[in-house]
Design an enzyme around this catalytic site. Structure first.
Site: not given
Ligand SMILES: NC(=O)C1=CN([C@@H]2O[C@H](COP(=O)(O)OP(=O)(O)OC[C@H]3O[C@@H](n4cnc5c(N)ncnc54)[C@H](O)[C@@H]3O)[C@@H](O)[C@H]2O)C=CC1
Ligand SMILES: N[C@@H](CC=O)C(=O)O
Ligand code: NA
Length: 439
Positions: A43, A105, A201, A205
């Protein structure tokens, strides 16, 4: 043997890398997995690009949810990003009894508890190796390789974009904005790069690693985060003079009272291996009570490195999906019924060494006042450096840099408020954390 059929959702940097490596190494991967792993559907918003990347054997559509519901698809790979379409897609795939692989994440750090609970109920696997430290198999190491250990702490350079920016600025004197643009061009940065440079970010994590290391639910909302955008050249220079490097470091540590979970620009002794992890490379240090300190190093971002982790998850699921769900590796390493409710500590309770830079009037007794205030808060000084703050104009003030021994953050903040109130001190004091990271 009948292939296992994959539906690839999102054919951007990581999706493109995944399709490419799956094709290039098809034979080798099938020899490992025990059967071919075949992309049957993809997709994409850009149908032409998806066709070019995936080849004519793959059915290309624009509706990812149709893949999640399609009866022929065994594993849904979510490489769209964000938490709107991606969350809907992952939950729909789970409802339809499909295994999921994701590199997302943000999705796992913010909604992992709900996603894993649904997956558990439906007996499917949600795998997310690519979500942490790109190509480094660190989830595998933490969840499977270190299960004998009581993990004491995990510390990592886990945002490739920030590490790339810090390295290029230091080595080439490059401007922040130029290096960020280059990181975007190379496919390292998030769709919204403020997630990289402001620490979100890395905190996503770290949240995931903390859960796996300590057997707690994912709790991104309790993570403390600071990015690299406010870091000043003077501090990079003074850190270097004192024998340290500044890295965007995630630290999660078990303490008697709870778990520290924090991301911030942090000084690390320059002689440590991890202080020399540069560019887009990532590294994660894990301290276990039995094994001691171990380090995992490799590319933290980019198309094929990240695809390497996505495909490792596909191979794992291909090998394991017929196993009784009760006997599979738990999503967060600990059995779901065994997760602990240890609190995440507020930043004031964190214990660290500190780098402090103050601008002090060059006058007898000023440093004595400063060290007395620090001592009153149980903070002892490890090293000190004094430099004229501007060599070209002597305005009677010096930069004073103080490195402390271990201290509790709220005590440091209380001391800094008192020091800033002295009329011999100019402006705000710069405070950075410092980790020795000795195993
Ligand atoms: N780029 C990297 O080095 C790494 C990225 N990740 C994660 O992987 C995921 C994907 O990242 P990238 O590939 O870099 O992003 P990207 O932006 O290059 O690719 C995402 C793709 O999804 C497509 N898309 C958006 N909405 C869609 C929809 N409704 N249906 C189908 N396709 C749709 C976009 O058009 C785009 O092509 C993110 O969660 C990211 O955080 C993880 C590790 C490393
Ligand atoms: N934007 C991320 C990509 C990998 O997770 C990074 O720069 O590390
Ligand atoms: Na990984």
């Amino acid at each position: 043997m009948k292939p296992i059929y994959v539906g690839l959702c999102g054919v951007g940097t990581v999706g493109g890398g995944t399709a490419t490596v799956l094709k290039r190494n098809a034979e080798e991967i099938a020899r490992r997995a025990g059967r071919p792993i075949t992309v049957k559907m993809a997709a994409s918003r850009d149908l032409a690009r998806a066709r070019e990347v995936c080849g004519s054997d793959v059915e290309i559509i624009d509706d990812a949810l149709a893949i999640a519901r399609h009866p022929d698809i065994d594993i849904v790979v979510e490489l769209i990003g964000g938490t709107t379409v991606a969350k809907d897609l992952v939950l729909t795939a789970i409802e339809h009894g499909k295994h999921v692989v994701t590199a997302n994440k943000k999705l796992i750090a913010e909604y992992g508890n709900e996603i894993f609970a649904r997956a558990q109920e439906k007996g499917v696997i949600v795998a997310f190796e690519a979500a942490v430290a790109g190509g480094i198999p660190v989830i595998k190491a933490l969840r499977e390789g270190l299960t004998a250990n009581r993990i004491e702490w995990v510390a990592g350079i886990i945002n490739g974009t920030s590490n790339f920016i810090l390295t290029e600025m230091r080595d080439k004197g490059a401007a922040f904005a130029d290096v960020l643009a280059e990181a975007q061009r190379l496919g390292y940065a998030e769709a919204d790069p403020t997630f990289d440079i402001e620490g979100h970010d890395a905190a996503h994590k770290l949240t995931i690693m903390s859960a796996i290391a300590f057997g707690i639910p994912v709790q991104f909302d309790k993570a403390y985060l600071e990015g690299i955008s406010k870091l000043q050249a003077a501090d990079i220079k003074y850190a270097q003079e004192l024998g340290y490097r500044i890295k965007l470091l995630g630290v999660t540590r078990r303490r008697d009272t709870g778990i520290e979970l924090r991301v911030a620009p942090t000084l690390i002794p320059a002689k440590r291996l991890i202080a020399n992890v540069d560019g887009v490379m990532n590294a994660v240090l894990v301290k276990g009570d039995a094994v001691g300190a171990t380090m995992y190093y490799g590319p933290g971002a980019g198309a094929e490195p990240t695809a390497s982790s996505v495909i490792a998850d596909l191979v794992d699921i291909t090998r394991l999906h017929t196993a009784d769900p009760e006997h599979r590796v738990p999503h967060l390493a600990f059995q779901p019924s065994q997760l602990a409710d240890l609190p995440i500590l507020p930043i004031g309770e964190v214990e660290s060494c500190y780098y402090l830079r103050l601008n002090a009037r060059d006058q007898t007794g000023v440093l004595a006042d400063v060290t007395r205030i620090l001592a009153d808060q149980q903070i002892s000084v490890d090293a000190m450096l004094q430099r004229p703050n501007d060599a070209t104009s002597d305005d009677g003030h010096d930069d004073v840099v103080i490195i402390t021994h271990l201290a509790i953050e709220k005590n440091v903040d209380a001391a800094l408020a008192k020091i800033e109130a002295l009329d011999t001190i100019n402006g705000k004091i710069v405070k950075l954390r410092l980790e020795h990271l000795n195993g």
